[in-house]
Write an enzyme that holds these catalytic residues in place. Structure first.
Site, PDB file in Angstrom:
ATOM      1  N   HIS A 129       0.809  -1.213   0.000  1.00  0.00           N
ATOM      2  CA  HIS A 129       0.000   0.000   0.000  1.00  0.00           C
ATOM      3  C   HIS A 129       0.847   1.270   0.000  1.00  0.00           C
ATOM      4  CE1 HIS A 129      -3.581  -2.381   1.910  1.00  0.00           C
ATOM      5  NE2 HIS A 129      -3.322  -2.730   0.668  1.00  0.00           N
ATOM      6  N   LEU A 374      -3.249  -9.660   5.678  1.00  0.00           N
ATOM      7  CA  LEU A 374      -3.151  -9.250   4.270  1.00  0.00           C
ATOM      8  C   LEU A 374      -1.909  -8.399   3.999  1.00  0.00           C
ATOM      9  CD1 LEU A 374      -6.907  -8.349   3.636  1.00  0.00           C
ATOM     10  CD2 LEU A 374      -5.737 -10.482   3.124  1.00  0.00           C
ATOM     11  N   PHE A 375      -1.095  -8.149   5.009  1.00  0.00           N
ATOM     12  CA  PHE A 375       0.248  -7.589   4.884  1.00  0.00           C
ATOM     13  C   PHE A 375       0.303  -6.242   4.162  1.00  0.00           C
ATOM     14  CE2 PHE A 375       0.744 -12.329   4.165  1.00  0.00           C
ATOM     15  CZ  PHE A 375       0.767 -12.620   5.514  1.00  0.00           C
ATOM     16  N   CYS A 376      -0.720  -5.406   4.316  1.00  0.00           N
ATOM     17  CA  CYS A 376      -0.767  -4.101   3.633  1.00  0.00           C
ATOM     18  C   CYS A 376      -0.548  -4.255   2.130  1.00  0.00           C
ATOM     19  CB  CYS A 376       0.260  -3.131   4.223  1.00  0.00           C
ATOM     20  SG  CYS A 376      -0.131  -2.606   5.900  1.00  0.00           S
ATOM     21  N   ALA A 377      -1.022  -5.378   1.598  1.00  0.00           N
ATOM     22  CA  ALA A 377      -0.982  -5.640   0.154  1.00  0.00           C
ATOM     23  C   ALA A 377      -2.263  -6.394  -0.186  1.00  0.00           C
ATOM     24  CB  ALA A 377       0.251  -6.440  -0.225  1.00  0.00           C
TER      25      ALA A 377
END
Length: 453
Positions: A129, A374-377
């Site tokens: 992100h 979701l790992f900022c992705a």
């Protein structure tokens, strides 16, 4: 395959000393164990050398650029030497600038604020992100996730061929995925961008801690990375590259340091003359300790040698993949295929498990720290896991809302034992289940301290 057996090869070095390597944490089942920090992709522990360098400087800390006193002069020299060290670490070109920021996110937002009017931005949906979201004032084309490095280049070339060739354009691409760890074809993407009159910025947050990054060799226009992923968690980041867009843009922050001259006008207003160089976007008192820490980490990694560091990391990746190869419930996530080159980042799902539940059990029962979610992705993880990926769901209930991923990541300071313990723990949890009961608190699974499984 044993990590130790691979690590004995002459091209593979021992782990670098990091803070926290001897920290003991309690287990919910009783007793303590040395903490296994396997969440390097989020924040890497500080190198011992970085900590020592910061501690040695701390008594001499002073204001930067504004003081005539000895400590101020010393701090200013240290700050500017850090800039030169980072430029050397990145193999910057003559005329490139190194701007100190707070993080990769801050660096890319700074660049976004400096885009010329009418600039088009091209970014793959696979980005973190920090690279996906800053371009709010520009026309953005989001590119579909590619299935191979060659497809990534072809996708970008098609998109750039359809644009107005006379307007400014910027391509933003990661060097290594924070989800899969896979290396992206940065040099080829840069060539495609330049062939179509576009510029390119490299998000090296996951690449710089693991591989040598040469602005000159990769032929990128800018590179951004964070200190906290580079074993220097003291709140500093870097944006390095071409000076022209930054020089022509309004200051990212208005204030002291960015201004060369401020004067009252006869009508009562204020006229401001801004600096042209790096000071233009470094308003306020700079984070000299953070910059010094980043420079120290750059020096330490360069001296250790990225070839040796990468060889050991490859051994750790192989140990995880081979150690879990016969566990049918474990599925590793990949865009480019299982054999694609990658840094020490692996994400996976476990059939029958809520990701938060699995990560909580690794921590509470084995003393292993990983990341889940979701790992900022979000677009990338949803594509790899399934469109239903989203909320955590209830503990122990792998419903459609809990199909997120688990990420294990490591680096220069990871001992063999941590990876071996992780592989053993995953196998035991899949085979035997958790030994404790867990409950959901504010969307996270946590051990239920009132009952034993």
């Amino acid at each position: 395959m044993s990590v130790s057996a691979v690590a004995a090869a002459p091209t593979v070095r021992a782990p670098l000393p990091v803070l926290g390597r001897d920290v003991a944490v309690p287990l919910v089942t009783g007793g303590e164990v040395t903490y296994a920090a396997l969440d390097y992709a989020a924040s890497a522990p500080a190198l011992q050398r970085v900590w020592n360098d910061v501690a040695a400087y701390a008594p001499y800390y002073g204001s930067v650029h504004r003081g005539a006193g000895y400590l101020s002069q010393l701090s200013t020299d240290l700050f500017e030497n850090a800039r030169r060290t980072v430029a050397e670490f990145l193999d910057c070109r003559s005329g490139d600038q190194v701007v100190f920021t707070r993080s990769t996110t801050d660096s890319l937002n700074l660049l976004a604020a400096a885009l010329p009017e009418g600039c088009e931005v091209f970014v793959f949906e696979t980005e973190h992100h920090a690279s996906l979201l800053p371009w709010r004032g520009a026309r953005v084309t989001y590119l579909d996730a590619p299935g191979s490095p060659a497809q990534a280049v072809a996708t970008l070339e098609r998109a750039l061929a359809d644009r107005d060739p006379y307007g400014p354009a910027l391509v933003c691409v990661t060097g290594a995925s924070n989800v899969t760890g896979e290396l992206w074809p940065v040099r080829e993407l840069a060539a495609a961008a330049h062939a179509h009159g576009a510029r390119i910025v490299l998000d090296a947050a996951q690449l710089a801690p693991h591989r040598a990054v040469s602005v000159r060799d990769l032929d990128v226009d800018w590179v951004a990375f964070s200190g906290h992923k580079l074993y220097a968690p003291f709140g500093s980041g870097v944006l390095a590259g071409r000076a022209d867009w930054l020089r022509e843009a309004e200051p990212y922050l208005a204030g002291g340091g960015a201004s060369r001259k401020v004067a009252r006008r006869a009508d009562g207003g204020v006229d401001v003359e801004w600096h042209d160089g790096v000071a233009r976007h470094e308003a306020g008192s700079p984070n000299v300790i953070g910059a010094h820490a980043v420079a120290s980490a750059c020096t330490a990694l360069a001296e250790a040698g990225f070839d040796a560091l990468a060889a050991r990391e490859d051994a750790l990746v192989s140990a995880v993949r081979e150690g879990l190869a016969d566990v049918a419930e474990v599925r590793f996530l990949s865009l480019f295929g299982d054999d694609a080159p990658r840094v020490g980042v692996l994400s996976f799902v476990v059939d029958g498990w809520n990701s938060s539940h699995f990560a909580a059990a690794l921590s509470a029962e084995y003393g292993i720290g990983v990341r889940d979610g979701l790992f900022c992705a979000h677009p990338l993880v949803r594509r790899l896991v399934g469109s239903e990926a989203g909320g955590q769901g209830e503990c122990g209930a792998p419903d459609a809302g809990s199909l997120n991923a688990i990420r294990v990541s490591f680096g220069a300071g990871t001992p063999d034992e941590h990876v071996e313990r992780f592989v053993r723990a995953v196998r035991e949890l899949v085979r035997d289940g958790a030994r404790w009961t867990y409950r959901t608190v504010e969307g996270r699974c946590v051990p239920d301290t009132s009952a034993r499984a």
